[in-house]
Motif scaffolding. Structure first.
Motif, mmCIF file in Angstrom:
data_model
loop_
_atom_site.group_PDB
_atom_site.id
_atom_site.type_symbol
_atom_site.label_atom_id
_atom_site.label_comp_id
_atom_site.label_asym_id
_atom_site.label_seq_id
_atom_site.Cartn_x
_atom_site.Cartn_y
_atom_site.Cartn_z
ATOM 1 N N VAL A 163 12.500 -5.672 -7.987
ATOM 2 C CA VAL A 163 13.681 -5.405 -7.322
ATOM 3 C C VAL A 163 14.145 -4.172 -7.660
ATOM 4 C CG1 VAL A 163 16.244 -5.911 -7.676
ATOM 5 C CG2 VAL A 163 14.876 -8.007 -6.821
ATOM 6 N N ASP A 164 14.119 -3.470 -8.766
ATOM 7 C CA ASP A 164 14.206 -2.191 -9.331
ATOM 8 C C ASP A 164 13.496 -1.267 -8.321
ATOM 9 O OD1 ASP A 164 16.116 -3.035 -11.102
ATOM 10 O OD2 ASP A 164 14.732 -2.783 -12.753
ATOM 11 N N GLY A 165 12.298 -1.591 -8.411
ATOM 12 C CA GLY A 165 11.367 -1.022 -7.264
ATOM 13 C C GLY A 165 11.698 -0.824 -5.946
ATOM 14 N N VAL A 166 12.301 -2.025 -5.424
ATOM 15 C CA VAL A 166 12.749 -2.091 -3.748
ATOM 16 C C VAL A 166 13.915 -1.144 -3.785
ATOM 17 C CG1 VAL A 166 14.023 -3.412 -2.353
ATOM 18 C CG2 VAL A 166 12.001 -4.177 -3.133
ATOM 19 N N GLY A 169 13.433 2.378 -3.203
ATOM 20 C CA GLY A 169 12.953 2.852 -2.050
ATOM 21 C C GLY A 169 11.470 2.788 -1.836
ATOM 22 N N LEU A 170 10.844 2.120 -2.703
ATOM 23 C CA LEU A 170 9.336 1.948 -2.704
ATOM 24 C C LEU A 170 8.695 0.802 -2.001
ATOM 25 C CD1 LEU A 170 8.416 2.065 -6.833
ATOM 26 C CD2 LEU A 170 8.484 3.981 -4.916
ATOM 27 N N ALA A 171 7.632 0.955 -1.362
ATOM 28 C CA ALA A 171 6.953 -0.033 -0.303
ATOM 29 C C ALA A 171 6.501 -0.821 -1.269
ATOM 30 C CB ALA A 171 6.021 0.584 0.442
ATOM 31 N N ASN A 172 5.967 -2.233 -0.946
ATOM 32 C CA ASN A 172 5.347 -3.038 -1.526
ATOM 33 C C ASN A 172 4.117 -2.756 -2.167
ATOM 34 O OD1 ASN A 172 7.487 -4.948 -0.765
ATOM 35 N ND2 ASN A 172 6.144 -6.102 0.600
ATOM 36 N N ALA A 173 3.149 -1.791 -1.538
ATOM 37 C CA ALA A 173 2.066 -1.254 -1.964
ATOM 38 C C ALA A 173 2.235 -0.258 -3.218
ATOM 39 C CB ALA A 173 1.277 -0.558 -0.968
ATOM 40 N N GLU A 174 3.249 0.469 -3.333
ATOM 41 C CA GLU A 174 3.729 1.145 -4.191
ATOM 42 C C GLU A 174 4.040 0.446 -5.399
ATOM 43 O OE1 GLU A 174 5.366 5.316 -2.205
ATOM 44 O OE2 GLU A 174 6.581 3.386 -1.783
ATOM 45 N N ILE A 175 5.108 -0.642 -5.545
ATOM 46 C CA ILE A 175 5.356 -1.549 -6.253
ATOM 47 C C ILE A 175 4.351 -1.999 -6.990
ATOM 48 C CG2 ILE A 175 6.833 -3.517 -6.919
ATOM 49 C CD1 ILE A 175 8.541 -2.742 -4.586
ATOM 50 N N ALA A 176 3.211 -2.483 -6.059
ATOM 51 C CA ALA A 176 2.083 -3.162 -6.763
ATOM 52 C C ALA A 176 1.237 -2.226 -7.685
ATOM 53 C CB ALA A 176 1.080 -4.009 -5.558
ATOM 54 N N ARG A 177 1.202 -1.148 -7.104
ATOM 55 C CA ARG A 177 0.629 -0.008 -7.841
ATOM 56 C C ARG A 177 1.109 -0.017 -9.404
ATOM 57 N NH1 ARG A 177 -0.737 2.241 -3.100
ATOM 58 N NH2 ARG A 177 0.785 3.912 -3.284
ATOM 59 N N THR A 184 0.452 -9.028 -2.216
ATOM 60 C CA THR A 184 1.073 -10.509 -2.264
ATOM 61 C C THR A 184 2.003 -10.989 -2.935
ATOM 62 O OG1 THR A 184 -0.975 -11.156 -0.987
ATOM 63 C CG2 THR A 184 0.263 -13.007 -1.654
ATOM 64 N N THR A 185 1.708 -10.748 -4.195
ATOM 65 C CA THR A 185 2.579 -11.081 -5.282
ATOM 66 C C THR A 185 3.888 -10.501 -5.100
ATOM 67 O OG1 THR A 185 0.639 -11.613 -7.004
ATOM 68 C CG2 THR A 185 2.824 -11.549 -7.866
ATOM 69 N N VAL A 186 4.030 -9.242 -4.972
ATOM 70 C CA VAL A 186 4.959 -8.561 -4.808
ATOM 71 C C VAL A 186 6.107 -8.988 -3.670
ATOM 72 C CG1 VAL A 186 6.159 -6.157 -3.977
ATOM 73 C CG2 VAL A 186 4.138 -6.272 -5.732
ATOM 74 N N LYS A 187 5.373 -9.269 -2.507
ATOM 75 C CA LYS A 187 6.005 -10.004 -1.382
ATOM 76 C C LYS A 187 6.581 -11.172 -1.769
ATOM 77 C CE LYS A 187 5.191 -11.198 3.320
ATOM 78 N NZ LYS A 187 4.537 -11.595 4.353
ATOM 79 N N ALA A 188 6.019 -11.971 -2.655
ATOM 80 C CA ALA A 188 6.594 -13.285 -2.963
ATOM 81 C C ALA A 188 7.693 -13.100 -3.962
ATOM 82 C CB ALA A 188 5.379 -14.002 -3.756
#
Length: 214
Positions: A163-166, A169-177, A184-188
């Motif tokens: 949530v902090d990554g969101v 303004g980070l995209a899911n791929a950026e949060i995942a890295r 997929t885990t980030v999206k979940a």
């Protein structure tokens, strides 16, 4: 087949949207309307899966139409179209739980992907749009610091990291890295966090985090 309703008072805009959407085999444009009142009537008669609707329209604007549509027994997903004027229309649509926002100048691939995604339950907002909207509207919201903190406390530690990554303004791929997990885990985590917080999209997450940090 995903059924799409177009709501915009500009004929050329509707024509362009139809031409793009009909290049996809799984999308069908079932109707076009020019104002919010017509959009509500068309939702009831045509039962689309997704409505692409301009924020500003005559007779009944997009925000008023969104609120009315969301009161229907089985409302479709509503994606608001905007020229990115950061005004009360956009803020109102956020509060009325739009399924997403698209710029009118969005490319064909982005438009088609967005329609498919909202049907699957994904809120569509570009990361840059998330950040800019949160920055623009944060000062308009009531403080609510304690309430925001209490709501965020419902999340697990990992959900809060996402949530902090969101909120940044980070995209899911950026949060995942950053967090060393799969997209997929980030999206979940994002989906579960939205449900726990009673929110509809990533911008609302960003606003809640900013409220908690005041």
């Amino acid at each position: 087949m995903i059924r799409v309703l177009l709501a915009d008072d500009e004929t050329l805009v509707r024509t362009g949207l139809r031409m793009i959407l009909e290049t996809a085999d799984d999308l069908e444009v079932v109707g076009e309307v020019a104002d919010g009142a017509e959009a509500l009537a068309a939702v009831r008669s045509l039962q689309p899966d997704v409505v692409l609707m301009d924020v500003r329209m005559p007779r009944m604007n997009g925000v008023a139409a969104l609120k009315a549509i969301n009161r229907e027994p089985a409302p479709p997903k509503v994606v608001m179209l905007t020229t990115f004027d950061l005004d009360e229309y956009v803020y109102g649509a956020l509060r009325a739980r739009a399924a997403g926002f698209l710029l009118k100048g969005s490319g064909p691939r982005e438009l088609i992907t967005a329609v498919r995604a909202v049907v699957d339950g994904t809120a569509i907002l570009a990361p840059a749009l998330t950040r800019r909207l949160a920055d623009a509207f944060a000062e308009r919201r009531p403080a609510g610091v304690r309430d925001a903190q209490d709501r965020l406390a419902r999340l697990t530690a990992r959900e809060r990291d996402v949530v902090d990554g969101v909120a940044r303004g980070l995209a899911n791929a950026e949060i995942a890295r950053e967090l060393v997990m799969t997209e997929t885990t980030v999206k979940a985590h994002v989906s579960r966090s939205l449900a726990k917080l009673g929110l509809a999209n990533r911008v609302q997450i960003a606003l809640l985090v900013r409220d908690a940090e005041r």
